[in-house]
Every structure is written in C-alpha cells, then in structure tokens.
Write an enzyme that holds these catalytic residues in place. Sequence first.
Site, PDB file in Angstrom:
ATOM      1  N   LYS A 196       0.847  -1.198   0.000  1.00  0.00           N
ATOM      2  CA  LYS A 196       0.000   0.000   0.000  1.00  0.00           C
ATOM      3  C   LYS A 196       0.889   1.258   0.000  1.00  0.00           C
ATOM      4  O   LYS A 196       2.103   1.154  -0.129  1.00  0.00           O
ATOM      5  CB  LYS A 196      -0.946  -0.028   1.206  1.00  0.00           C
ATOM      6  CG  LYS A 196      -1.738  -1.338   1.337  1.00  0.00           C
ATOM      7  CD  LYS A 196      -2.804  -1.502   0.262  1.00  0.00           C
ATOM      8  CE  LYS A 196      -3.361  -2.906   0.170  1.00  0.00           C
ATOM      9  NZ  LYS A 196      -4.209  -3.350   1.250  1.00  0.00           N
TER      10      LYS A 196
HETATM   11  C1  PLP Z   1      -5.179  -4.472   1.614  1.00  0.00           C
HETATM   12  C2  PLP Z   1      -6.638  -4.299   1.683  1.00  0.00           C
HETATM   13  C3  PLP Z   1      -7.374  -4.638   2.815  1.00  0.00           C
HETATM   14  C4  PLP Z   1      -6.788  -5.373   3.988  1.00  0.00           C
HETATM   15  O1  PLP Z   1      -5.655  -4.788   4.522  1.00  0.00           O
HETATM   16  P1  PLP Z   1      -4.575  -5.722   5.252  1.00  0.00           P
HETATM   17  O2  PLP Z   1      -3.682  -4.720   5.904  1.00  0.00           O
HETATM   18  O3  PLP Z   1      -3.894  -6.519   4.200  1.00  0.00           O
HETATM   19  O4  PLP Z   1      -5.308  -6.561   6.230  1.00  0.00           O
HETATM   20  C5  PLP Z   1      -8.723  -4.347   2.829  1.00  0.00           C
HETATM   21  N1  PLP Z   1      -9.329  -3.777   1.779  1.00  0.00           N
HETATM   22  C6  PLP Z   1      -8.654  -3.450   0.660  1.00  0.00           C
HETATM   23  C7  PLP Z   1      -9.381  -2.793  -0.472  1.00  0.00           C
HETATM   24  C8  PLP Z   1      -7.290  -3.720   0.568  1.00  0.00           C
HETATM   25  O5  PLP Z   1      -6.629  -3.444  -0.558  1.00  0.00           O
END
Ligand code: PLP
Length: 403
Positions: A196
């Site tokens: 991210k």
């Molecule tokens: C990455 C993601 C999540 C979950 O986040 P994590 O930190 O991996 O648990 C939830 N929703 C979306 C749209 C994501 O891309």
Amino acid sequence: MTAGPHFLPYGRHLIDDDDVAAVTAVLRGGALTTGPAIPAFEAALAAATGARHAVACGNGTEALHLAVVGLGLGPGDWVVVPAVTFVATANAVRLAGAEVVFADVAADTGLITAETAAAAAARADGPVRAVLPVHLAGQFGDLPALAELAGARGWTVIEDACHAVGSRYDLGAGVAGAVGDGRWAAATAFSFHPVKTIAMGEGGAVTTNDPALARRLTRLRSHGVTRDAGEFLEPGQAFAANGRSHPWYYEMVELGFNYRVSDLQCALGLSQLAKLESFAARRRMLVEQYTTLLAPLAPRVRPLAGTPGVTAAWHLQVVLIDFEALGTSRDAVMAALHAAGIGSQVHYLPVPWQPYYRRRYPLASLPGAARYYARTLSLPLHPGMTGNDVGRVVAALGAALPA
Ligand SMILES: *Cc1c(COP(=O)(O)O)cnc(C)c1O
C-alpha cells in the site's frame, strides 16, 4: 528473464535510512508495544487525514472488523459491499456475524454508485444497516451521493480506504478534504501493508470524528478491556475504601480482540507518514508519465481516468484492456510482461465469485463488475520507480498486444 534482481514488481515499499533509524530507536528504547509510538502515530494519522481520532491496529482487515463491530453491526444486519474489492472488505462484515449483499460497480471505474448500492439493498434478505464503499486504486468514490443515500435510508457509512491514504477531494463550495476526514463516513479503515502507499510491515488504522467510537475501538482492540475508572461497571470490586480504583484493576466490559499494533510498527508508520505527501506526489508523477506514454496505445489500452476535483494518491496503475476483442488473453499479456521482468496483477476477481461467497449467497447479475474484471490489469506503480521503468513497462505492454 524471470523474477530476479531487476524484476519490477507491481507494488513495493520504499524504506529510507530514517525509517531504519526510527525502528532502531524503538528497539534500543523502552517499550516494544503499548508504548508512546502508538499514540504518536495515531495523532499524526489524524492530522494527515483531518479526522479527530485515529485508532491504530494490526492490519487493514482488523481496522475494517473493528469499525464494523464498533459501529454495532452484527447478526441479522445486512451490509452493502462492492463486488470488486479485496476479500477483506466483505470478510470484515462476515467476521462480525453480519451478512453481505454485493453491489455492482461502474464498468470503467470499479466503484459502486448510489444507484448500484440501492439496487443491491433491494436484493438483501434482511434489513440493510450499512454501506462499505471502497476507494479502489486510490480513486475517491462518489461519497457525496452515497452519504446522501445512506442518510435517507438510515445506513451507516464505513469507508474502506486501504488504497487511498493521502487522496484528496475538492468538490467546490468549500467541500474539500482528505479521504478519512470523517465528512462522509462514521469510520474509515486504512491498511499499511507494504504494497500500500505507506508501509508498517503489517499495520492498519480506523479514523473517526466520534470520540465515543474512538474509545470503543481502542477498547475492542485490546480484549474489550478498560483501565478508565469512568468506564467501570462494577464499582463494588473496582474501588477501594478510599474511593480509588485498585492499582491493578481493569475491567473487560465487552468481548474484544487482541488487534494491537507494536511500537516497532508505529515507529515505522510515523516515519513513513512523514513522507506521505512526497510518496503521493511521486505516484501522481508516475501516473502522468503512464498516461502520456500509454496514449499511443489507445483505444486498445485505457488507464483509469481520474475524477475532476480529486487529487488521488494512486495506489494502483490500472489499465483496462479488452483482451478478448483484441484476440489475446490477459494470461498471455501477463506472461509476456513477466518474461520482460515486469510484474502485473489483477485487482480483483469479483468477491461474490469466491467459493465461500458462492456457497453463502445466490449469484446476482453484476455486469459492471464482470466487465471491469475482464479488462483490468495493474501495472507497476511505487515510489521507488523511475521514468525509465515506466517507459520499459509501456514498451513491453505495447509489444505484448496484437497491433
Ligand atoms: C489491503 C486491503 C485490505 C486489507 O488490509 P490488510 O492490511 O492486508 O489486512 C482491505 N481492503 C482493501 C481494499 C485492501 O486493498
């Protein structure tokens, strides 16, 4: 060429010496967890988003689950979730015992609209209580229309902004802010997974403007336990004769989780958050380069169009390609990119098509999601990339497509 030192992944973190120093300082200091880096990170995230409160937790999935539970959703409640998202969005609803009804998305953005959310609600087998819009790829979804619909129907809005930390909107007439500022939603969930926009290893947070919700989320994060005497429910066992609570005393006032995040992660998050603006600017610059270089490949390749008034901190460089009409397949194009040392990914197979959800809910017709999914491909986008990398990706993509 296969995955080697020069392989360009579709997403990747960027760690500097000051990130290393921040984590090292925690390792050499006192608290590894439940220490001062956690409120420091929360305050910085609240400042960055414009929300009054931020509650940090172990990952984005926990953030979503905390928000769903903290806002009182549970068995018997139905929640509208976009068909095109990561599975965690829907899973958070199911983990709370509530039911999911999947909404179709616009074929050219992958985002739900007030119309598709209302159509989904009409398919629910029980009372809809909430909608969970996702800011896919870092875009700003149509939150004004969704918030208006939710207000009219009495639904709670929870934003999944796991792709969109740092995205900003300016809709005119002073309606401006950042994703997660609490203007449109009761709570907003973020992820700080390394793929991210900022990295904490694993990390997440919920922002909200509601102080009572922030207190509840903080309690739910740690077993439903409070040490705040003002929240104690059993004065007979809480307080000594002098009226003070026992020094060792705490109360578990509801069923919670261990969704805590460590000081190591928050120190990294704090250091990364200081670079959010520069990371977002770098991502925008790379997206501009992609847009320019991809233009000659139109109409075969179409990058996601930005929305007027939105300054996106793009998480993904999505292109839409009608592989079938071009007489090729996405598998073939991904294989050609991989052979050229370039990673790509698909975000996402519609969640209702996952076996678990197929078993649980009858498949609805979701033509927008099907069309978006059929054409979507995420190309490399991360702040460590150079303009040369973008040129290399676009050249390889052009070579991989039939003329
Ligand atoms: C990455 C993601 C999540 C979950 O986040 P994590 O930190 O991996 O648990 C939830 N929703 C979306 C749209 C994501 O891309």
